[in-house]
Motif scaffolding. Structure first.
Motif, PDB file in Angstrom:
ATOM      1  N   SER A  73       0.928  -1.109   0.021  1.00  0.00           N
ATOM      2  CA  SER A  73      -0.180  -0.028   0.164  1.00  0.00           C
ATOM      3  C   SER A  73       0.743   1.306  -0.083  1.00  0.00           C
ATOM      4  CB  SER A  73      -1.092   0.068   1.213  1.00  0.00           C
ATOM      5  OG  SER A  73      -0.236   0.105   2.378  1.00  0.00           O
ATOM      6  N   SER A  74       1.993   1.056   0.712  1.00  0.00           N
ATOM      7  CA  SER A  74       2.789   2.481   0.695  1.00  0.00           C
ATOM      8  C   SER A  74       3.305   2.719  -0.750  1.00  0.00           C
ATOM      9  CB  SER A  74       4.059   2.164   1.606  1.00  0.00           C
ATOM     10  OG  SER A  74       4.696   0.875   1.079  1.00  0.00           O
ATOM     11  N   ARG A  77      -0.171   4.391  -2.845  1.00  0.00           N
ATOM     12  CA  ARG A  77      -0.867   5.198  -2.037  1.00  0.00           C
ATOM     13  C   ARG A  77      -0.198   6.189  -1.204  1.00  0.00           C
ATOM     14  NH1 ARG A  77      -5.076   8.330  -2.346  1.00  0.00           N
ATOM     15  NH2 ARG A  77      -6.095   8.511  -0.591  1.00  0.00           N
ATOM     16  N   CYS A 116      -6.954   4.401   1.314  1.00  0.00           N
ATOM     17  CA  CYS A 116      -5.799   3.365   0.969  1.00  0.00           C
ATOM     18  C   CYS A 116      -6.222   1.931   1.419  1.00  0.00           C
ATOM     19  CB  CYS A 116      -4.780   3.952   1.978  1.00  0.00           C
ATOM     20  SG  CYS A 116      -3.145   2.994   1.830  1.00  0.00           S
ATOM     21  N   SER A 119      -8.570   0.488  -1.424  1.00  0.00           N
ATOM     22  CA  SER A 119      -8.000   0.174  -2.641  1.00  0.00           C
ATOM     23  C   SER A 119      -6.979  -0.964  -2.479  1.00  0.00           C
ATOM     24  CB  SER A 119      -7.200   1.324  -2.905  1.00  0.00           C
ATOM     25  OG  SER A 119      -6.095   1.764  -2.396  1.00  0.00           O
ATOM     26  N   ARG A 123      -7.079  -4.473  -4.663  1.00  0.00           N
ATOM     27  CA  ARG A 123      -5.876  -5.054  -5.559  1.00  0.00           C
ATOM     28  C   ARG A 123      -5.630  -6.342  -4.908  1.00  0.00           C
ATOM     29  NH1 ARG A 123      -3.224  -0.847  -7.767  1.00  0.00           N
ATOM     30  NH2 ARG A 123      -1.191  -1.675  -8.098  1.00  0.00           N
ATOM     31  N   LYS A 137      -0.931  -0.830 -12.415  1.00  0.00           N
ATOM     32  CA  LYS A 137      -1.070   0.591 -11.704  1.00  0.00           C
ATOM     33  C   LYS A 137      -2.140   1.157 -12.215  1.00  0.00           C
ATOM     34  CE  LYS A 137       2.568  -0.046  -9.022  1.00  0.00           C
ATOM     35  NZ  LYS A 137       2.698  -0.293  -7.766  1.00  0.00           N
TER      36      LYS A 137
END
Length: 138
Positions: A73-74, A77, A116, A119, A123, A137
């Motif tokens: 996630s980093s 987002r 975040c 999403s 994903r 992406k």
């Protein structure tokens, strides 16, 4: 286990201790239920010391396929907005940079983190549907 891995795992467990304390202060009921922590396969995350810490407190770690940037996630987002925020700034000291980053995090609203997490869930599902193949992406 090498001394270096032990050092990194020990530092990571200290970070988890601080996280646990923050959860205890801000969301006390959460620790009575199962905490689910998303992390990747970094050496400090997969070290025995870390596994022992997670087992001691009953935290659940969902499996994370190796080399899966789509699920970090980093990466998709957090770092983009942080990079845009810091763009063009100059810092005299590392502490100045750290303080600016802390201010940025402190001023994020709950929606930033909600989007975040949501999403990330979609994903994960795409990754499952693609049998671990990369998710484009977006």
């Amino acid at each position: 286990m090498s001394k270096r891995i032990t050092l990194f795992a020990s530092r990571y467990c200290s970070t988890l201790d601080r996280l646990k304390e923050t959860i205890r202060r801000k969301r006390p009921g959460l620790l009575k239920r199962c905490v689910v922590l998303q992390q990747d396969n970094a050496t400090s995350h997969s070290a025995n010391l870390t596994h022992q810490w997670l087992q001691r407190y009953g935290w659940e770690i969902p499996p994370h396929p190796a080399h899966s940037p789509d699920l970090a996630s980093s990466d998709f987002r957090l770092f983009g907005p942080l990079k845009r925020h810091l763009g063009g700034m100059a810092f005299e000291t590392e502490d100045d940079l750290i303080n600016e980053m802390r201010n940025w995090f402190d001023n994020l609203d709950a929606d930033f983190f909600r989007v975040c997490i949501n999403s990330l869930l979609s994903r994960w599902q795409k990754c499952i549907d693609l049998h671990g193949d990369y998710v484009e992406k977006y």
